[in-house]
Motif scaffolding. Structure first.
Motif, PDB file in Angstrom:
ATOM      1  N   ALA A  82      39.281  49.284  53.975  1.00 25.58           N
ATOM      2  CA  ALA A  82      40.445  48.481  53.591  1.00 25.58           C
ATOM      3  C   ALA A  82      40.012  47.172  52.937  1.00 25.58           C
ATOM      4  CB  ALA A  82      41.319  48.199  54.818  1.00 25.58           C
ATOM      5  N   GLY A  83      38.965  46.551  53.475  1.00 26.38           N
ATOM      6  CA  GLY A  83      38.491  45.301  52.896  1.00 26.38           C
ATOM      7  C   GLY A  83      37.966  45.488  51.484  1.00 26.38           C
ATOM      8  N   PHE A  84      37.243  46.595  51.262  1.00 31.85           N
ATOM      9  CA  PHE A  84      36.738  46.858  49.915  1.00 31.85           C
ATOM     10  C   PHE A  84      37.883  47.089  48.946  1.00 31.85           C
ATOM     11  CE2 PHE A  84      35.549  49.857  46.587  1.00 31.85           C
ATOM     12  CZ  PHE A  84      34.537  49.143  45.966  1.00 31.85           C
ATOM     13  N   ARG A  85      38.881  47.863  49.379  1.00 32.28           N
ATOM     14  CA  ARG A  85      40.027  48.152  48.506  1.00 32.28           C
ATOM     15  C   ARG A  85      40.765  46.864  48.145  1.00 32.28           C
ATOM     16  NH1 ARG A  85      42.230  51.829  51.408  1.00 32.28           N
ATOM     17  NH2 ARG A  85      43.762  50.533  52.466  1.00 32.28           N
ATOM     18  N   GLN A  86      40.966  45.997  49.130  1.00 27.95           N
ATOM     19  CA  GLN A  86      41.657  44.736  48.841  1.00 27.95           C
ATOM     20  C   GLN A  86      40.844  43.862  47.897  1.00 27.95           C
ATOM     21  OE1 GLN A  86      43.449  42.679  52.256  1.00 27.95           O
ATOM     22  NE2 GLN A  86      43.259  44.559  53.436  1.00 27.95           N
ATOM     23  N   TRP A  87      39.534  43.829  48.088  1.00 26.93           N
ATOM     24  CA  TRP A  87      38.673  43.054  47.192  1.00 26.93           C
ATOM     25  C   TRP A  87      38.770  43.577  45.768  1.00 26.93           C
ATOM     26  CZ3 TRP A  87      34.005  44.766  44.745  1.00 26.93           C
ATOM     27  CH2 TRP A  87      33.264  43.742  44.146  1.00 26.93           C
ATOM     28  N   LEU A  88      38.739  44.898  45.616  1.00 24.31           N
ATOM     29  CA  LEU A  88      38.829  45.514  44.302  1.00 24.31           C
ATOM     30  C   LEU A  88      40.156  45.185  43.627  1.00 24.31           C
ATOM     31  CD1 LEU A  88      37.805  47.483  42.127  1.00 24.31           C
ATOM     32  CD2 LEU A  88      38.773  49.355  43.502  1.00 24.31           C
ATOM     33  N   PHE A  89      41.236  45.287  44.379  1.00 19.58           N
ATOM     34  CA  PHE A  89      42.543  45.059  43.777  1.00 19.58           C
ATOM     35  C   PHE A  89      42.805  43.577  43.516  1.00 19.58           C
ATOM     36  CE2 PHE A  89      42.991  49.387  44.867  1.00 19.58           C
ATOM     37  CZ  PHE A  89      44.021  49.904  44.112  1.00 19.58           C
ATOM     38  N   ARG A  90      42.181  42.700  44.286  1.00 21.63           N
ATOM     39  CA  ARG A  90      42.283  41.278  43.970  1.00 21.63           C
ATOM     40  C   ARG A  90      41.613  40.980  42.637  1.00 21.63           C
ATOM     41  NH1 ARG A  90      41.624  40.212  49.570  1.00 21.63           N
ATOM     42  NH2 ARG A  90      39.354  40.026  49.300  1.00 21.63           N
ATOM     43  N   ARG A  91      40.471  41.624  42.384  1.00 20.16           N
ATOM     44  CA  ARG A  91      39.812  41.451  41.091  1.00 20.16           C
ATOM     45  C   ARG A  91      40.730  41.913  39.958  1.00 20.16           C
ATOM     46  NH1 ARG A  91      34.089  40.831  41.810  1.00 20.16           N
ATOM     47  NH2 ARG A  91      34.028  40.571  39.546  1.00 20.16           N
ATOM     48  N   ALA A  92      41.400  43.032  40.181  1.00 18.23           N
ATOM     49  CA  ALA A  92      42.316  43.550  39.167  1.00 18.23           C
ATOM     50  C   ALA A  92      43.500  42.602  38.966  1.00 18.23           C
ATOM     51  CB  ALA A  92      42.811  44.937  39.574  1.00 18.23           C
ATOM     52  N   GLU A  93      44.027  42.067  40.057  1.00 18.51           N
ATOM     53  CA  GLU A  93      45.154  41.151  39.955  1.00 18.51           C
ATOM     54  C   GLU A  93      44.775  39.896  39.181  1.00 18.51           C
ATOM     55  OE1 GLU A  93      48.582  39.253  42.871  1.00 18.51           O
ATOM     56  OE2 GLU A  93      46.633  39.809  43.719  1.00 18.51           O
ATOM     57  N   HIS A  94      43.604  39.349  39.457  1.00 21.78           N
ATOM     58  CA  HIS A  94      43.153  38.156  38.744  1.00 21.78           C
ATOM     59  C   HIS A  94      42.980  38.439  37.258  1.00 21.78           C
ATOM     60  CE1 HIS A  94      41.339  36.460  42.727  1.00 21.78           C
ATOM     61  NE2 HIS A  94      42.643  36.296  42.646  1.00 21.78           N
ATOM     62  N   LYS A  95      42.488  39.630  36.937  1.00 22.47           N
ATOM     63  CA  LYS A  95      42.321  40.006  35.533  1.00 22.47           C
ATOM     64  C   LYS A  95      43.673  40.051  34.823  1.00 22.47           C
ATOM     65  CE  LYS A  95      39.318  41.175  33.446  1.00 22.47           C
ATOM     66  NZ  LYS A  95      38.492  40.445  32.457  1.00 22.47           N
ATOM     67  N   VAL A  96      44.659  40.669  35.458  1.00 20.44           N
ATOM     68  CA  VAL A  96      45.992  40.774  34.851  1.00 20.44           C
ATOM     69  C   VAL A  96      46.618  39.386  34.690  1.00 20.44           C
ATOM     70  CG1 VAL A  96      48.337  41.646  35.184  1.00 20.44           C
ATOM     71  CG2 VAL A  96      46.375  43.119  35.669  1.00 20.44           C
TER      72      VAL A  96
END
Length: 204
Positions: A82-96
């Protein structure tokens, strides 16, 4: 002698992939991202909104996020799936968010721009969004994505956020409540209203 019941559990596969990826193992990196690619595509498409979507390809943004993830794995400390998934999606959110700021600052004439092309594998993207729909839905992938994106863009920001957190990131309601500054019961109610509103717009 250690009995069969006392044998150590199998190591977490994702943790092993993260460790190998941090050492530059290309196969591990690709396998790690592939586990989350469908939902990452879905998240980016919904999060980018009409402004960014009209100017950039969501596939390009996903590829950019993946490149940044590959470059940043050395400093990542694995703390569970779960922590890895959240980290990955935070990176995506910052990019957007960064791309949205760029296009809002840019004053170019939108009428002269070529609309972004859709994702090449829309079926895979829809699988990342499948929990938003009932199994009986049976329409073309491209049409369904377009309808979903338009309906989602019309939802209030808190409705969008709770749907993304619950249905795409698959966070528990305790985590959702913490991130949104609400009580657990409030997030349950908010998600119910958000999904009902989304369903109503899709039916319209």
């Amino acid at each position: 002698m250690t009995s069969q019941d006392e044998s150590p559990p199998e190591p977490d596969r994702t943790a092993a992939l993260v460790e190998r990826a941090g050492r530059g193992d290309r196969e591990a990196i690709e396998a790690l991202l592939l586990q989350h690619l469908a939902r990452l595509r879905a998240f980016v498409r919904l999060k980018m909104g009409p402004v960014v979507r009209g100017r950039e390809s969501s596939e390009d943004l996903v590829q950019s996020v993946c490149r940044e993830v590959l470059e940043g794995l050395d400093g990542f400390e694995y703390r569970g799936e779960a922590g890895f998934r959240q980290w990955l999606f935070r990176r995506a959110e910052h990019k957007v968010i960064d791309r949205g700021r760029f296009w809002r600052r840019d004053k170019r004439d939108a009428a002269r721009e070529v609309p972004a092309t859709p994702l090449g594998d829309e079926g895979e993207t829809l699988r990342g969004l499948e929990s938003l729909f009932t199994p009986s839905r049976d329409v073309a992938a491209h049409e369904e994505l377009g309808r979903l994106e338009r309906a989602f863009a019309e939802l209030p920001p808190d409705y969008q956020e709770v749907i993304l957190l619950a249905r795409v990131l698959e966070l528990g309601h305790e985590e959702i409540a913490e991130r949104m500054g609400r009580s657990v019961s409030s997030t349950w109610s908010l998600l119910s209203r958000a999904l009902a509103r989304l369903a109503s717009k899709l039916e319209d």
